[in-house]
Write a protein that holds these residues in place. Sequence first.
Motif, short mmCIF file in Angstrom:
data_model
loop_
_atom_site.label_atom_id
_atom_site.label_comp_id
_atom_site.label_asym_id
_atom_site.label_seq_id
_atom_site.Cartn_x
_atom_site.Cartn_y
_atom_site.Cartn_z
N GLN A 149 -9.53 -4.48 -6.91
CA GLN A 149 -9.52 -5.68 -7.83
C GLN A 149 -7.96 -6.60 -7.67
O GLN A 149 -8.04 -7.59 -7.97
CB GLN A 149 -9.44 -5.06 -9.08
N LEU A 150 -7.17 -5.94 -7.46
CA LEU A 150 -5.73 -6.48 -7.20
C LEU A 150 -4.94 -6.19 -6.06
O LEU A 150 -4.77 -4.77 -5.90
CB LEU A 150 -5.01 -6.22 -8.49
N ARG A 152 -1.14 -6.28 -4.98
CA ARG A 152 0.22 -7.04 -5.13
C ARG A 152 1.16 -6.59 -4.04
O ARG A 152 1.25 -5.54 -3.77
CB ARG A 152 0.55 -6.61 -6.49
N ASN A 154 5.06 -7.59 -2.96
CA ASN A 154 6.12 -8.37 -3.17
C ASN A 154 7.35 -7.99 -1.80
O ASN A 154 7.09 -6.82 -1.47
CB ASN A 154 6.80 -7.88 -4.51
N MET A 259 6.69 -4.06 -1.74
CA MET A 259 6.18 -3.29 -2.77
C MET A 259 4.93 -3.53 -2.52
O MET A 259 4.46 -4.83 -2.40
CB MET A 259 6.53 -3.88 -3.92
N GLU A 261 0.93 -2.71 -3.90
CA GLU A 261 0.03 -1.95 -4.76
C GLU A 261 -1.42 -2.65 -4.85
O GLU A 261 -1.53 -3.74 -4.95
CB GLU A 261 0.76 -2.42 -6.24
N PHE A 263 -5.02 -2.02 -6.57
CA PHE A 263 -5.66 -1.29 -7.64
C PHE A 263 -7.02 -1.52 -7.49
O PHE A 263 -7.59 -2.72 -7.16
CB PHE A 263 -5.32 -1.89 -8.87
N TYR A 268 -5.83 3.74 -7.55
CA TYR A 268 -4.90 2.90 -6.93
C TYR A 268 -4.00 3.56 -5.64
O TYR A 268 -3.77 4.73 -5.57
CB TYR A 268 -3.92 1.96 -7.88
N LYS A 270 -0.30 2.77 -3.79
CA LYS A 270 0.97 2.17 -3.97
C LYS A 270 2.00 2.74 -2.96
O LYS A 270 2.14 3.92 -2.62
CB LYS A 270 1.63 2.65 -5.39
N GLN A 272 6.25 1.75 -1.97
CA GLN A 272 7.62 0.83 -2.04
C GLN A 272 8.78 1.00 -1.02
O GLN A 272 8.97 2.27 -0.84
CB GLN A 272 8.09 0.95 -3.39
N ALA A 275 13.04 1.77 -2.25
CA ALA A 275 13.43 2.37 -3.73
C ALA A 275 13.07 3.86 -3.94
O ALA A 275 13.75 4.51 -4.50
CB ALA A 275 12.96 1.77 -4.71
#
Lengths: 359, 284
Positions: A149-150, A152, A154, A259, A261, A263, A268, A270, A272, A275
């Motif tokens: 659905q998403l 992301r 960055n 990053m 991610e 979903f 999900y 993920k 990163q 960090a």
Amino acid sequence: MTKLRAGLIGTGTIAHSAHLPAMRYLRHDIELVAVADIRAEAAEAAVHEYGAETWYSDYRELLERDDIDFVDICTPEFLHCEQVVAAAKAGKHILCEKPMAASVAEADEMIKAARDAGVMLMIGHSRRFTDRYRNTWAAIAEGQIGNVQLVRENERRPVAMYSALDLNTGYWTPDGERPWIADPEYTRGAALTNAVHEMDLARWFAGSDADSVQAESRIAGENVEVADFLSYTISFKNGAIGAAEIVNNLPRAYPYFHMLEIFGDKGYAKAQDPAQSPYEIWRESGMSFPANFDQLLHIDNAYIREIGWFVRAIQFDAPPPLDPWDARQALALSLAAVKSSESGRRVYLSEMEPDGGAA
Amino acid sequence: MSNEPNLVIAGDNDLASETARHAISAGMADPVYLWRTTDDPLVSQAPVVILADPPERLGFARMALDAGNQVVSLPITDADQQIDDAVTAGRCSLVSRLHGLPTMSRLAADCRSGSYGRRYGVFAAHRIPVNFASELEDALFNLLVYVASLIDSPLVRVSATTSELGGQTTAAWFIIARFADDTIATIEVTAILPDSDQPNGELVVEVTGSDAVLRAEPERQSVMVNGSNGLRKFPWYAEPPEFLLAQALTMLQDKRVESHVSAMRLLQRSGDAAVSDQAVSTLP
Ligand SMILES: NC(=O)c1ccc[n+]([C@@H]2O[C@H](COP(=O)([O-])OP(=O)(O)OC[C@H]3O[C@@H](n4cnc5c(N)ncnc54)[C@H](O)[C@@H]3O)[C@@H](O)[C@H]2O)c1
């Protein structure tokens, strides 16, 4: 299996840091015959360090050789179309760096030239060949997180991105001063420098072509004249969203930040960088990450796989591991984001078609 | 000492009463008038901090402004000329619940002192579990107001993409806002986490600039329990009213009208941008 004989065009940063070392690793499959670069010192360094027989300052001389099976094009994108079309006409198979070209029309011309000449064309979207992204994609393909659905992503980088300080050749500076990567005469900024990677991955993970994109961009640093900051939201045809904030000109001590991610309706995935480093040291001077054992962005074997699989496909007369159409679509998406940020409106991918979406 | 309150806290909920109690016991304001409903009279000329539930905020704000009081309120989203005029005139400002989180209040203070050099952008994401989708708008409004409070520049343009994420109602907002000084804010609020996740969800705010990158992720300091109730995180803070109140009091003194007008425009125009499916210009 017979070794393939290779020529490499553009012996700059990515050639020296990734392509030439990968070819050396693949020496049982590849023999580097010649390199070409308009900068003699960069080409000579490649001959010296990687054992090419010879170098040319004019890539057309390299293409005239009839003992070269494929060329690896590592020049800036505004040269890709001209060089790919010339290589296709010379009957060479072609691996070409991302972004595919400077325009969608050029990308189409490249695909047509390769098809007409019966040679293989692949665009080096290297992130498709790293373990992290392949594992992520496999988890999605197995249905582990359900329908995506998403996505992301960055991505942020320190100011060093525009100076290539750590590498032996440095960027090409056409006017003797500013690297091409920071110059609007040669490129379009973050959209083509790194967002095109993120967009390619988003398409891959979402499993869909994009319908439209909304974006804003700006010039943040003082050392560039192209947008080094881009934020965008992609609406994919299957309803998924792809979103990213790309910032390329951050303080020198800032790490390569990434990053990812994804979903889905069942879970999900993920990751990163850095960090969640497995090992961090804090000192008076700040924080450091001496061992990011498996950086998401770290290229490690990506280029070995990219070039190795490309060579295998030629050897076995199989389709390329990455269809140039995908690179063309990622390019269209990047240019749509540029158009959206410049016009301040939503841009539909159909508008990016060379025929204006009439087809 | 006179008995005239020097602070009014409006609202009939736990947040309002706890904040009033805290204001007194911490000596931040005393006496405090807890103004529970708009049926009660507003007995004071003191500044009014509105912590009421969303539907009641506009009524409190209008009454207080009519009476000539200074107002700080949690997000008011109704389009209202009186509020608009009051915000523009510096008589009304907006505070976010997120200002009540110690980490976020510290980030806001660091932004006010300009510790990042030239500002590039702000990235802010708040994800909540799918079954808390009814709280999506509240989370969005609070995040918009919080982000605007970090940026003291007029809003120029805003685009918004919404998605149902496969469900029936809006479950995701993606907003990109551009400010006059070229700051680009990227804001995402989604009801997308598995239901086993904690109700507060995940919040991250990052400010990028020429000299520093600031990153706040309050949930990082929490006790995590992954058990029969799914994943539960117990943060090391209890959303102390202290920080929200301190922010409200700061806003009353240090009027950053520009950022309050931006907050209001962001609240008003993000919805327009989502409906029109196009970027909306926000300059007069
Ligand atoms: N896959 C990745 O992750 C990745 C990473 C970095 C760069 N790239 C891509 O690789 C390409 C090159 O980037 P770079 O960072 O190596 O740049 P660079 O400036 O370091 O290298 C480009 C080289 O091309 C040479 N060149 C210029 N004009 C030429 C011509 N007419 N004929 C032959 N050579 C010529 C320059 O002298 C220079 O050595 C770009 O398309 C870039 O986007 C991809």
